[in-house]
Design an enzyme around this catalytic site. Structure first.
Site, PDB file in Angstrom:
ATOM      1  N   LEU A   1      -8.489  -7.135   0.896  1.00 16.09           N
ATOM      2  CA  LEU A   1      -7.040  -6.918   0.946  1.00 16.09           C
ATOM      3  C   LEU A   1      -6.714  -5.684   1.788  1.00 16.09           C
ATOM      4  O   LEU A   1      -5.685  -5.640   2.466  1.00 16.09           O
ATOM      5  CB  LEU A   1      -6.503  -6.765  -0.469  1.00 16.09           C
ATOM      6  N   TYR A   2      -7.580  -4.679   1.759  1.00 13.25           N
ATOM      7  CA  TYR A   2      -7.408  -3.507   2.611  1.00 13.25           C
ATOM      8  C   TYR A   2      -7.381  -3.922   4.073  1.00 13.25           C
ATOM      9  O   TYR A   2      -6.483  -3.534   4.838  1.00 13.25           O
ATOM     10  CB  TYR A   2      -8.541  -2.517   2.353  1.00 13.25           C
ATOM     11  N   ALA A   3      -8.367  -4.726   4.486  1.00 11.81           N
ATOM     12  CA  ALA A   3      -8.436  -5.177   5.880  1.00 11.81           C
ATOM     13  C   ALA A   3      -7.198  -5.985   6.254  1.00 11.81           C
ATOM     14  O   ALA A   3      -6.674  -5.864   7.374  1.00 11.81           O
ATOM     15  CB  ALA A   3      -9.698  -6.005   6.103  1.00 11.81           C
TER      16      ALA A   3
END
Length: 335
Positions: A151-153
């Site tokens: 989700l960060y990416a």
């Protein structure tokens, strides 16, 4: 030059702001001092920057649009370097709200101020994590990044796309730089080098994921700062420039910043052991969700644009971090 940098209490932002101040620039820093990790470390970084009269410190969240407008109005920046973000691959699985708020809403607010104040060059930090499920190595800026593994990416790729749209519509020169596993003194406590060092000095085991079968393109902080500094003088002036990360429709480019030399996780651990003078106790575990097994940067575009390529060895970089860690926490070296 008047430069506004977001995330100046963070690891990379602190080092970059300190270098810019040493070069004689006026730097306006913004940081929300979130408690993602030890806030004391963030306060120490900002305190060091405040020692220079040319540093203006602002402590608020980028989601505060009015405070952000006030900072831009006061600074009148000629260059904006947007580093502030909610970081961490694994943390994003548990705390998605903070990533949407900081990385998407915060970045949108920064872009709006860049547009309204006519900033000549906007630089935005991205990450090697956007390459996600790509299997073709080394990673090049021209590769599609449609399959993020965390989700960060996903939020970082979304900020790239948002910046591209602003660049296309309002002709804002934008440089998005994707950095690869940055490490060094004053680093983040959630990163492997910090955790492994702290645990090993305490005689505690370290968690080694995927049973150590991972590789990273480790990039020393001073090399990253030098690359960003050089790229700041190379704004993309038109669409369709010849470098691999250039947009065909906007004055926008993407540039990898890495050492171009993948290092195995176990080699990295051996460098830590050498610098500490004691062995690490390894607790081998399966791969964590969201992790990438290998990263490797093609930095030919960076080299072509700036004539610079990161080259600090892991052995030298880890030794520098360990020396800083011992000094910061008052831990004497083994005689």
């Amino acid at each position: 030059m008047r430069i506004l940098v977001t995330g100046t209490a963070g690891f990379i932002g602190f080092h970059l702001a300190r270098r810019l101040l040493r070069d004689g620039h006026e730097v306006t820093g913004i940081d929300g001092l979130t408690p993602y990790y030890d806030v004391t470390l963030k306060h120490r970084r900002h305190a060091m920057l405040r020692e220079c009269a040319r540093f203006t410190c602002n402590e608020f969240m980028l989601e505060d649009a009015q405070a952000l407008n006030n900072a831009f109005t006061q600074c009148r920046p000629e260059l904006v370097i947007h580093l502030a973000a909610q970081a961490g691959v694994r943390y994003s699985i548990e705390n998605l709200d903070s990533y949407v708020s900081a990385n998407l809403v915060g970045s949108y607010n920064v872009l709006e101020q860049v547009r309204q104040h006519g900033v000549p060059h906007f630089m935005i930090a991205s990450t090697s994590s956007v390459y996600g499920a790509n299997r073709e190595l080394p990673f090049t800026e021209s590769q599609r990044c449609d399959h993020p593994l965390s989700l960060y990416a996903a939020t970082k790729k979304a900020t790239e796309e948002l910046a591209h749209s602003y660049s296309h519509i309002w002709k804002i020169p934008v440089t998005a730089f994707r950095f690869f596993t940055v490490y060094g003194p004053w680093g983040r406590p959630d990163m492997a080098l910090f955790r492994f060092t702290a645990s090993t000095l305490a005689g505690m085991p370290i968690d080694v994921y995927n049973h150590g079968r991972m590789e990273r393109d480790f990039t020393y902080i001073d090399d990253l700062v030098e690359a960003v500094r050089l790229l700041s003088a190379k704004p993309p002036l038109r669409a369709g420039e010849s470098d691999p990360g250039a947009s065909p429709v906007a004055p926008y480019r993407v540039v990898n910043i890495g050492n171009s030399q993948p290092v195995s996780l176990m080699t990295f651990i051996r460098a830590i052991e050498k610098a500490l003078g004691r062995p690490c106790i390894c607790n081998y575990l399966p791969m964590q969700p969201g992790d990438m097994p290998r990263t490797w940067a093609d930095c030919s575009a960076l080299m072509a644009l700036t004539g610079f390529r990161p080259a600090t060895s892991v052995q030298d970089g880890v030794a520098a971090f360990v020396a800083w860690y011992r000094d910061y926490y008052g831990i004497p070296a083994i005689a």
